[in-house]
Design an enzyme around this catalytic site. Structure first.
Site, short mmCIF file in Angstrom:
data_model
loop_
_atom_site.label_atom_id
_atom_site.label_comp_id
_atom_site.label_asym_id
_atom_site.label_seq_id
_atom_site.Cartn_x
_atom_site.Cartn_y
_atom_site.Cartn_z
N TRP A 28 0.86 -1.18 0.00
CA TRP A 28 0.00 0.00 0.00
C TRP A 28 0.89 1.22 0.00
O TRP A 28 1.86 1.31 0.76
CB TRP A 28 -0.91 0.05 1.24
CG TRP A 28 -1.65 1.36 1.30
CD1 TRP A 28 -2.75 1.71 0.59
CD2 TRP A 28 -1.28 2.52 2.08
NE1 TRP A 28 -3.10 3.01 0.88
CE2 TRP A 28 -2.22 3.53 1.79
CE3 TRP A 28 -0.25 2.79 2.99
CZ2 TRP A 28 -2.17 4.79 2.37
CZ3 TRP A 28 -0.19 4.05 3.57
CH2 TRP A 28 -1.15 5.04 3.26
N GLU A 84 -2.98 -2.93 -2.39
CA GLU A 84 -4.11 -2.38 -1.64
C GLU A 84 -4.44 -0.97 -2.11
O GLU A 84 -3.58 -0.09 -2.14
CB GLU A 84 -3.78 -2.36 -0.14
CG GLU A 84 -4.83 -1.72 0.73
CD GLU A 84 -4.42 -1.66 2.19
OE1 GLU A 84 -5.19 -1.11 3.00
OE2 GLU A 84 -3.32 -2.15 2.53
N LYS A 136 -6.92 2.71 -2.16
CA LYS A 136 -7.49 3.64 -1.20
C LYS A 136 -8.17 4.77 -1.98
O LYS A 136 -7.78 5.08 -3.11
CB LYS A 136 -6.41 4.21 -0.28
CG LYS A 136 -6.95 4.97 0.92
CD LYS A 136 -5.86 5.24 1.95
CE LYS A 136 -6.43 5.90 3.18
NZ LYS A 136 -5.43 6.07 4.25
N ASP A 176 -9.54 -3.23 1.79
CA ASP A 176 -9.64 -2.63 3.13
C ASP A 176 -10.98 -1.92 3.18
O ASP A 176 -11.22 -1.00 2.39
CB ASP A 176 -8.48 -1.66 3.35
CG ASP A 176 -8.47 -1.04 4.73
OD1 ASP A 176 -9.53 -0.54 5.16
OD2 ASP A 176 -7.42 -1.03 5.39
N HIS A 192 -11.34 1.89 2.89
CA HIS A 192 -10.69 2.58 1.78
C HIS A 192 -11.61 2.88 0.60
O HIS A 192 -11.17 3.00 -0.53
CB HIS A 192 -9.49 1.77 1.29
CG HIS A 192 -8.32 1.85 2.20
ND1 HIS A 192 -7.06 1.39 1.86
CD2 HIS A 192 -8.20 2.34 3.46
CE1 HIS A 192 -6.22 1.58 2.87
NE2 HIS A 192 -6.90 2.16 3.85
N HIS A 205 -8.34 -6.35 4.76
CA HIS A 205 -8.02 -5.61 5.97
C HIS A 205 -9.34 -5.10 6.52
O HIS A 205 -10.02 -4.32 5.86
CB HIS A 205 -7.08 -4.43 5.71
CG HIS A 205 -5.63 -4.82 5.72
ND1 HIS A 205 -4.62 -3.89 5.57
CD2 HIS A 205 -5.03 -6.01 5.89
CE1 HIS A 205 -3.45 -4.51 5.64
NE2 HIS A 205 -3.69 -5.80 5.82
N ASP A 215 -11.63 6.94 6.36
CA ASP A 215 -10.78 5.82 6.78
C ASP A 215 -10.15 6.13 8.14
O ASP A 215 -8.95 6.35 8.27
CB ASP A 215 -9.69 5.57 5.72
CG ASP A 215 -8.79 4.40 6.08
OD1 ASP A 215 -9.29 3.43 6.66
OD2 ASP A 215 -7.58 4.49 5.78
N ASP A 257 -10.13 4.21 10.90
CA ASP A 257 -9.51 3.06 11.57
C ASP A 257 -9.92 2.92 13.04
O ASP A 257 -9.08 2.78 13.92
CB ASP A 257 -7.98 3.13 11.45
CG ASP A 257 -7.53 2.89 10.02
OD1 ASP A 257 -7.84 1.82 9.49
OD2 ASP A 257 -6.88 3.78 9.43
N ASP A 288 -6.99 -4.00 10.70
CA ASP A 288 -6.20 -2.78 10.52
C ASP A 288 -6.92 -1.60 11.16
O ASP A 288 -7.80 -1.00 10.56
CB ASP A 288 -5.97 -2.52 9.03
CG ASP A 288 -5.08 -1.31 8.79
OD1 ASP A 288 -4.56 -0.74 9.77
OD2 ASP A 288 -4.89 -0.93 7.62
#
Length: 413
Positions: A179, A220, A222, A254, A257, A281, A289, A291, A321
């Site tokens: 990523w 990955e 985003k 993810d 993302h 993820h 994003d 997290d 993640d």
């Protein structure tokens, strides 16, 4: 009759074998991210995070050394049923040397290999393209500057070598995930050029072949990062096209993302048609994003359903993640991982073949009724039995142990 036996009977009436569900869950390893334990700091330096990444909060007890991070991870694992994996970044090298990222070697991660081997864990790996002077311009593998781009190509190549070494040492393939934070804050004049350079960089990185028994390569995407809001080089479309046109390269999804209205659960069955493996993820985005710690929310349940109902437990590689510095970091690991397992268990306890048959027969009213009735079945009793079977506390038992660890260890740092 105990609570599990009563729950077992209720599920059996729908054709669901709870013992089989538990066995399937016991065999599913979750890749738990090391960076929750130290706010993504790593062991290189104490510099600020860059590349659109933020860990907010200053809860006491953050791990400062490899030994502290290992100890904290042990505490988390003791409260999580099953055997799992560790997910690490290249910035978590353990060495007394001063080593730039394009010069890292397998020996710099031997401490992680030894730790994992002693506990029967696998390891997954990530090159670290952020929080470095050569990433300050916002471009790494897509940079027009040959020196910067080649530096990051060397870093990615070194990481693949390390990942293959880890996989060989531990006897389980190491997922190596690329990523990059590359992009622009405002609208670019050229969207194609950076992506062409990224494509060429990736081709160079993957030009070295390793045995697939030891390494699984993935990329990955985003939507955007902080300070890179207008344009992301590594978009979903770019990476999906790249992986589909290359041998042994996979797309990692993810779920933080994408745009807020996009559901990763809906993407899973599509990609399973074209790839034999699908890395994930799992996080919890809140408007972006951000997290947050994974909760047992609707999208997590839908992700788990798509994994289970498509018979993809062995094909979907689940990693977590998130990084929350505002709460006890060890507890954050435990809550998020156990919630991922609960979502999988919930999906494993559904009569998917019966529900599929109802859909195909057009019996959508009965399908809705059954789906809603399933929500109040005693999932919690099966989960408690699963925890007891794996010698870990139930949901009301583990927190006191972590509070004691906080008092005795974390608050003394």
């Amino acid at each position: 009759m105990n609570r599990y036996e009563e729950a077992k009977e209720k599920y059996a009436a729908l054709g669901v074998d709870t013992d089989a569900a538990i066995a399937a869950l016991e065999n599913k390893a979750i890749s738990i991210h090391c960076w929750q334990g130290d706010d993504v700091t790593g062991f290189e330096n104490d510099g600020a995070l860059t590349g659109g990444i933020q860990a907010t909060g200053n809860y006491p007890g953050k791990a400062r050394t490899p030994q502290e991070l290992f100890a904290d991870f042990d505490q988390a694992l003791a409260m999580i049923p099953g055997k799992h994996r560790i997910n690490i970044h290249a910035s978590y090298l353990v060495t007394d040397e001063t080593v730039d990222r394009d010069a890292i070697e397998p020996k710099h991660f031997q401490a992680w290999v030894d730790y994992a081997k002693a506990r029967g864990l696998g390891i997954d790996f990530n090159p670290t393209f952020f929080s470095h002077p050569k990433a300050d311009g916002g471009l790494t593998l897509s940079s027009p500057d040959d020196e910067i781009r080649n530096f990051w190509i060397r870093h990615a190549k070194a990481c693949r070598k390390i990942a293959a070494y880890i996989g060989e040492q531990l006897g389980t393939p190491c997922l190596n995930n690329i990523w990059i934070p590359d992009g622009y804050k405002d609208i670019p004049a050229d969207r194609l050029g950076p992506r062409r350079r990224l494509k060429e960089s990736l081709d160079e990185i993957f030009s070295v072949e390793y045995d697939s028994k030891y390494i699984i390569d993935c990329v990955e995407s985003k939507v955007f990062g902080i300070g890179l809001e207008a344009y992301t080089v590594g978009s979903h479309e770019f990476y999906m096209g790249y992986a589909a046109s290359r041998k042994n390269v996979y797309v990692l999804l993810d779920n933080g993302h994408y745009h807020p209205t996009e559901m990763v659960s809906d993407k899973i069955p599509s990609l399973l048609l074209y790839f034999d493996k699908l890395p994930l993820h799992v996080t919890r985005p809140m408007r972006w994003d951000s997290d947050h710690v994974v909760l047992l929310d609707d999208e997590l349940k839908e992700i788990a359903k798509e994994i289970v109902r498509n018979d993809a437990m062995d094909r979907v590689l689940i990693g977590l993640d998130y990084f929350d510095a505002s709460i006890n970091r060890v507890a954050a690991w435990i809550v998020g991982t156990r919630n991922m397992q609960k979502a999988l268990l919930s999906a494993l306890l559904m009569p998917h073949e019966k529900m599929k048959a109802l859909q195909e027969a057009g019996n959508t009213t009965e399908l809705m009724m059954l789906s809603e009735a399933m929500k109040l079945l005693p999932l919690g009793d099966v989960w408690d039995y699963f925890c007891a079977k794996n010698n870990v506390p139930d949901d009301f038992g583990w927190f006191e142990k972590i509070k004691a660890y906080e008092k005795d260890v974390l608050l003394k740092r």
